[in-house]
Design a protein around this motif. Structure first.
Motif, PDB file in Angstrom:
ATOM      1  N   CYS A 229       0.867  -1.172   0.000  1.00 27.48           N
ATOM      2  CA  CYS A 229       0.000   0.000   0.000  1.00 27.48           C
ATOM      3  C   CYS A 229       0.902   1.220   0.000  1.00 27.48           C
ATOM      4  N   SER A 230       0.392   2.333  -0.500  1.00 28.24           N
ATOM      5  CA  SER A 230       1.257   3.494  -0.627  1.00 28.24           C
ATOM      6  C   SER A 230       0.453   4.771  -0.793  1.00 28.24           C
ATOM      7  N   THR A 231       1.003   5.867  -0.237  1.00 23.44           N
ATOM      8  CA  THR A 231       0.473   7.195  -0.550  1.00 23.44           C
ATOM      9  C   THR A 231       1.190   7.788  -1.754  1.00 23.44           C
ATOM     10  N   GLY A 232       2.087   7.019  -2.367  1.00 32.02           N
ATOM     11  CA  GLY A 232       2.717   7.463  -3.603  1.00 32.02           C
ATOM     12  C   GLY A 232       4.173   7.092  -3.740  1.00 32.02           C
TER      13      GLY A 232
ATOM     14  N   GLY B 170       5.228   3.286  -3.196  1.00 29.85           N
ATOM     15  CA  GLY B 170       4.804   2.526  -4.366  1.00 29.85           C
ATOM     16  C   GLY B 170       5.720   2.752  -5.550  1.00 29.85           C
TER      17      GLY B 170
ATOM     18  N   MET C 260      -3.607   1.781  -3.541  1.00 25.96           N
ATOM     19  CA  MET C 260      -3.616   3.173  -3.117  1.00 25.96           C
ATOM     20  C   MET C 260      -5.052   3.618  -2.864  1.00 25.96           C
TER      21      MET C 260
ATOM     22  N   VAL D  19      -4.764   9.831  -3.122  1.00 25.26           N
ATOM     23  CA  VAL D  19      -3.426   9.981  -3.676  1.00 25.26           C
ATOM     24  C   VAL D  19      -3.471  10.865  -4.924  1.00 25.26           C
TER      25      VAL D  19
ATOM     26  N   GLN E 149      -5.613   5.123   3.555  1.00 32.16           N
ATOM     27  CA  GLN E 149      -4.435   4.254   3.527  1.00 32.16           C
ATOM     28  C   GLN E 149      -4.734   2.923   4.186  1.00 32.16           C
TER      29      GLN E 149
ATOM     30  N   ALA F 236      -6.270   0.707   1.640  1.00 29.51           N
ATOM     31  CA  ALA F 236      -5.246   0.224   0.711  1.00 29.51           C
ATOM     32  C   ALA F 236      -4.390  -0.859   1.366  1.00 29.51           C
TER      33      ALA F 236
ATOM     34  N   SER G 128       1.830  12.955   1.675  1.00 32.38           N
ATOM     35  CA  SER G 128       2.566  11.699   1.840  1.00 32.38           C
ATOM     36  C   SER G 128       2.749  11.312   3.303  1.00 32.38           C
TER      37      SER G 128
END
Length: 366
Positions: free
Chosen positions: A104-107, A110, A128, A132, A154, A157, A260
């Protein structure tokens, strides 16, 4: 390196495996200690790919706080963010027969996982939330990874990534609660203290805690007296509230200039929460207005374009929320993968809509 006096951290944190073949397919962790040696192993693993970013003085911030002030420029990484260190270390440590990787990622995490997976020819699926920014989604897809938008937070995700790991045998690489990720981020601390051995304070942007945990472990293993302060925005600061509650808590995820830094830390957090709780000297919150003002300072005084999350350390000092001592200070400019339209509005002093919050514009110097 020979001038350093290495010490073990104040408390031995029991975390995940330090050997690649002991890692479970789903990223499940066992009780083994994460130590400074793991950070040195990470440095060897990422050498030539995600290391040796510049650290430069900021004359303006030095004048404002009365102490030498340094900027560690992780925005100069190949993917534009520090997250490549931890992601590359984690992916490089995997065996060759792995089906694929997910996170999982806020940007930026990832993007790091996508970059590292492409280097090894692995399939990557990045989960995500719909908060995002599109620029970060596009950047990940450009690296050949599959992006799945999974809910409004998040935490949503994270659940999707965990389900993918459990159901299809992918290795899940947490953006913060993974020993290889934490060790990779910790290499920043090594480089900062090599550059300025007498550094007294490091101001670290604080989100899920992988960066703060790694940097704190590295720095305090070298100098137990160094201060490591975690800084986050005051809306949706999961680690800040978790430390005060004594256990991981959920927070509402909202739009922010420091996007982020958003998202939860996972209610089952095993690594980054106890490390941040035990190793950080303090945690501080700054407002959207503080972040706006610090972004303008970084742009107009240091001529650097960066994400809002990068400047929370500067914001803490500029707003008076942290009064530094007189020894050298460093902070980490964590990334440059930002929405340029939003950035231009902030820099030019225009109003900015952040979800249901209206951030009033303010021209620099007024």
């Amino acid at each position: 390196m020979s001038d350093f006096r290495f010490h073990r951290a104040v408390r031995c944190i029991r975390v995940g495996p330090s050997k690649p073949d002991e890692r479970a397919p789903t990223g499940q962790q066992t009780n083994m200690p994460l130590t400074l040696s793991d950070i040195f192993e990470a440095r060897a693993r990422i050498a030539g790919v995600a290391d040796a970013t510049p650290m430069v003085p900021s004359p303006y911030m030095t004048d404002r706080c009365g102490a030498e002030f340094y900027l560690k420029l992780e925005n100069m990484q190949p993917i534009g963010a520090f997250k490549l260190r931890g992601a590359y270390n984690a992916v490089a440590a995997l065996p060759d027969d792995v089906v694929g990787v997910t996170c999982c990622s806020t940007g930026n995490h990832g993007r790091g996982v996508a970059y590292a997976a492409r280097q090894r020819g692995m399939h990557a699926v990045i989960c995500m939330s719909n908060l995002v920014p599109q620029a970060k989604i596009d950047g990940i897809r450009a690296l050949g990874a599959e992006v799945r938008i999974c809910g409004i937070s998040q935490d949503d995700a994270l659940r999707a990534s965990q389900d993918l790991a459990a159901g299809q045998g992918f290795v899940e690489i947490s953006p913060f609660d993974d020993p290889y990720v934490i060790a990779g981020q910790g290499t920043i601390g090594l480089e900062m203290l090599e550059r300025v051995p007498d550094m007294g304070t490091i101001l670290v942007p604080l989100s899920g805690g992988g960066l703060a945990a790694g940097v704190a472990l590295a720095a305090k293993s070298i100098n137990p007296n160094i201060r490591v302060i975690g800084i986050s925005m005051d809306r949706g600061a999961a680690m800040y509230h978790s430390i005060r509650a004594g256990h991981p808590v959920e927070v509402e995820e909202v739009a922010s200039l420091a996007d982020s830094l958003g998202g939860g830390i996972g209610l089952q957090n095993q690594l980054s929460f106890p490390m941040c709780r035990d190793l950080l000297d303090d945690t501080i919150l700054v407002t959207e207005e503080d972040i706006r003002d610090a972004l303008q300072v970084l742009y107009f005084q240091d001529r650097i374009i960066a994400e809002g999350a990068c400047v929370v350390g500067m914001a803490a000092i500029l707003s008076g929320k942290y009064m530094p001592p007189s020894d050298p200070i460093g902070t980490i400019i964590t990334g440059r993968n930002l929405d340029m339209d939003l950035f231009q509005r902030v820099i030019s002093g225009q109003d900015v809509r952040l979800g249901d919050y209206l951030l009033k514009g303010k021209r620099y110097g007024q």
